[in-house]
Design an enzyme around this catalytic site. Structure first.
Site, short mmCIF file in Angstrom:
data_model
loop_
_atom_site.label_atom_id
_atom_site.label_comp_id
_atom_site.label_asym_id
_atom_site.label_seq_id
_atom_site.Cartn_x
_atom_site.Cartn_y
_atom_site.Cartn_z
CB SER A 59 -11.24 -6.96 -17.15
OG SER A 59 -11.74 -6.30 -18.28
CD GLU A 60 -7.21 -4.03 -13.14
OE1 GLU A 60 -8.36 -3.61 -13.37
OE2 GLU A 60 -6.20 -3.51 -13.65
CG PHE A 83 1.00 -0.03 -10.90
CD1 PHE A 83 2.05 0.73 -10.36
CD2 PHE A 83 0.87 -0.09 -12.28
CE1 PHE A 83 2.93 1.42 -11.20
CE2 PHE A 83 1.74 0.60 -13.11
CZ PHE A 83 2.79 1.35 -12.57
CG ASP A 85 -1.04 1.33 -6.12
OD1 ASP A 85 -0.90 2.17 -5.23
OD2 ASP A 85 -0.08 0.77 -6.68
CG HIS A 129 0.10 4.24 -10.42
ND1 HIS A 129 -0.92 5.17 -10.35
CD2 HIS A 129 -0.17 3.46 -11.49
CE1 HIS A 129 -1.75 4.96 -11.36
NE2 HIS A 129 -1.31 3.93 -12.06
#
Lengths: 324, 337
Positions: A59-60, A83, A85, A129
């Site tokens: 859950s960024e 990452f 990204d 990535h």
């Protein structure tokens, strides 16, 4: 001095600051008992426990949001985005919330937090990535942007980032994790906003960041064999930017090359080129040349990825041709 | 399981609290009305999102909160910020782009913040502040400060990812946070029901996070106050988060640009009859509070808004020197040496 790998230096930097300041907390995906997918946080969970080294769900937005809410109410959190990204999934949190809140509240809110993230190519992971996107952060007022090139800087700059009163995006080039280097013993804290001249040469200046630094140093050695002496500057920190060190090298050598892992358009080197053209035009003896990845998503296959990213050979060839 | 609270348990809210709730609701109502008048005079620049009709939620929670608790709210946040005790003149001046604004002109209507009063910010990207409120609650939890974070958001926010990420994290970490969905029936210009998979956008989703489903009348200050007491108490005593859906209605459009013609007239009429301020006035009168006392509260509120407006209008325009201040912790905007 002890020899540490880049990943060990990261863990050592976090451990140093967590031991020093009980308000430093660390959250992210798989950072706890698993020690991080790049094994850059091994031992922290055991040393500081599950309260201060906390695993999160995938859950960024919640990771960065939680770090922000904690930072504005007294903690000094470190948040890992596995990452770089994946920053795209929480860019609202980073660019709209974390970056702007101090300014919009005219200083009512402080945000001492660090977002650590594995960045860049060289590992054949493909375009989602492998991005090198320090320039995304650089484009947003309110974010500091740091990208070390060696283990000593990794520890020292990370410690400085954790102590900094402002949000810092800390990019760890993932192909460097295994690289070993001497790291000073005892407490090691560096300074954000200071570039470093790693090699002196009278003919040209090569400015590089993170994984492009060792490649530029190798290229400089090969160029020396061709009677081209290059100064190599490790930028280390894009925001704040040590223009004094960079422009002083450009003034002395009369030529400027940037070596950037990012795709071509709006890479950090474009800003440095613009500043140099503005402020030391009369000292330049030839055009400023940017060496970058072409403006494409980074391909996965080894031969394609190697050919896309600036290589030692490409740096040598480009500099040699331009200096002819 | 829905816990519907339909009738006001009148006996349980004491008289001083009721007077406080009414006073606060009237102040918020008058402030928003004045803000509307000022933008008709073209004095309020940019956009502005009024919470006319939603005052019971701001007031009910604010009165139940401890002075050091945290409020996180949205761009429709004038009421939530003022309810915590932030300066009314400072808020009004911020709307007018004046140097004496609470953010010195750098935030504007959508970002009112007064950290000294626990008003931790108004957030203008839908849903963004739910994870941030969870973070403040995490900080309170590990500092063992006993503070609670209360996070207000609209029905539209329940369809954005951050809502779900924040709810899940708050439950997993058992954080002292209360999420309050102000369901005013419309996400901007679109009826929420036409773009949402469930009837009650927050309450029907509570079970997905193992939370009790709480659906309440958001136009009843007593009910909100009591719900606030319960949910804040649960958070403060280690019981973890709550998710509350309070049914309410925007008297006006989404923003100053929106005349809200898309709403059926009968619906508007019906909700105006449930105006939380009018309803509460009647309740005070039927519960032994005199007309004179009620009038005094209303006069004081009007005077407070008048004084705030005067002070705001007397302010100079925001200072240009502010532009390059407070990007960084050292007060500067310097990005190079």
């Amino acid at each position: 001095m002890a020899e540490l790998s880049f990943r060990e230096a990261i863990a050592a930097g976090i451990a140093q600051e967590m031991a020093r300041d009980p308000l430093v907390y660390f959250i992210g995906e798989d950072i706890g008992a698993a020690g991080g997918v790049f094994k850059a946080t091994v031992g922290l969970f055991e040393q500081f426990g599950p309260d201060r080294v906390r695993d999160t769900p995938i859950s960024e937005q919640a990771i960065i949001g939680a770090a922000m809410g904690a930072a504005m109410t007294g903690l000094r959190p470190i948040a890992e985005i596995m990452f770089s990204d994946f920053l795209a999934t929480c860019w609202d949190m980073v660019a709209n919330q974390v970056a702007k809140t101090r300014y919009m509240t005219d200083g009512q809110v402080s945000l001492p937090l660090v977002i650590r993230t594995a960045n860049g190519g060289g590992t054949r992971f493909g375009a989602q990535h492998s991005q090198s996107l320090e320039n995304w952060g650089m484009a947003v007022p309110g974010l500091k942007v740091v990208a070390p090139s060696n283990p000593a800087d990794a520890k020292g700059l990370l410690a400085a980032a954790i102590r900094d009163p402002d949000p810092v995006l800390f990019f760890e080039q993932k192909s460097l994790y295994g690289v070993k280097g001497e790291v000073p013993d005892g407490e090691h804290v560096d300074r954000l906003g200071s570039a470093r001249v790693l090699r002196d040469g009278k003919d040209c200046t090569i400015v590089a960041l993170a994984a492009m630094v060792p490649r530029s140093l190798d290229a400089a050695e090969r160029l020396a064999a061709m009677d081209i002496e290059a100064t190599v500057v490790d930028v280390r920190s894009l925001v704040p930017l040590d223009t004094r060190t960079i422009l002083s090298a450009v003034t002395k050598t009369g030529r400027l090359f940037t070596v950037e892992e990012n795709p071509r358009l709006c890479g950090w080197g474009a800003e440095i080129a613009s500043i140099a053209a503005d402020e030391c035009f009369d000292d330049l003896d030839g055009p400023i040349v940017r060496i970058t990845t072409p403006h494409v998503p980074l391909p996965a296959a080894d031969v394609l990825e190697d050919a896309a990213m600036p290589s030692v050979e490409r740096i040598v060839e480009t500099v040699k041709r331009a200096m002819r | 399981m829905s816990t519907r609270v339909e009738k006001p348990p009148a006996a349980e809210v004491d008289r001083p609290t009721r007077l406080r709730l009414y006073q606060l609701m009237v102040e918020l109502r008058d402030f928003e009305q004045r803000a509307y008048e000022l933008f008709l005079e073209n004095l309020v620049r940019g956009t502005s999102h009024l919470a006319l009709g939603q005052e019971a939620i701001s007031a009910g929670y604010a009165v139940a909160m401890r002075a050091d608790d945290y409020t996180f709210c949205t761009y429709r946040g004038h009421g939530h910020t003022l309810a915590r005790g932030a300066s009314m003149a400072g808020a009004m001046a911020e709307l007018l782009g004046r140097g004496n604004g609470m953010l010195h002109g750098k935030g504007g209507s959508m970002h009112l913040t007064d950290v000294r009063h626990g008003a931790m910010g108004s957030y203008a990207i839908v849903g963004a502040h739910l994870p941030i409120a969870a973070g403040a609650a995490w900080s309170a939890q590990v500092r063992k400060s006993g503070q609670v974070a209360v996070c207000f958001f609209g029905d539209g926010a329940t369809n954005i990812g951050a809502f779900h990420e924040a709810l899940n994290l708050a439950v997993v970490w058992k954080l002292p946070v209360v999420f309050v969905c102000e369901n005013n029936q419309y996400m901007e210009y679109t009826p929420i029901a036409s773009v949402t998979a469930v009837e009650h956008p927050a309450a029907d989703r509570a079970s997905a996070y193992g939370l009790e489903s709480i659906l309440v009348d958001g136009n009843d200050a007593d009910i909100i106050y009591q719900t606030a007491r319960q949910t804040i108490d649960r958070a403060r005593t280690g019981g973890g988060p709550s998710l509350v859906e309070a049914l309410t209605y925007r008297h006006g459009g989404h923003s100053r640009a929106d005349p809200a013609k898309y709403r059926p007239e009968a619906e508007v009429r019906e909700w105006l009859q449930r105006d939380p301020v009018k309803r509460y006035r009647e309740r005070l009168l039927t519960n032994g509070i005199s007309e004179t006392q009620v009038n005094e509260i209303e006069t004081r509120a009007q005077q407070k808004v008048d004084a705030a407006t005067e002070e705001a209008r007397r302010g100079d325009p925001a200072r240009v020197e502010e532009i390059e201040r407070q990007v960084w912790g050292d007060g500067s905007a310097a990005w190079r040496n």
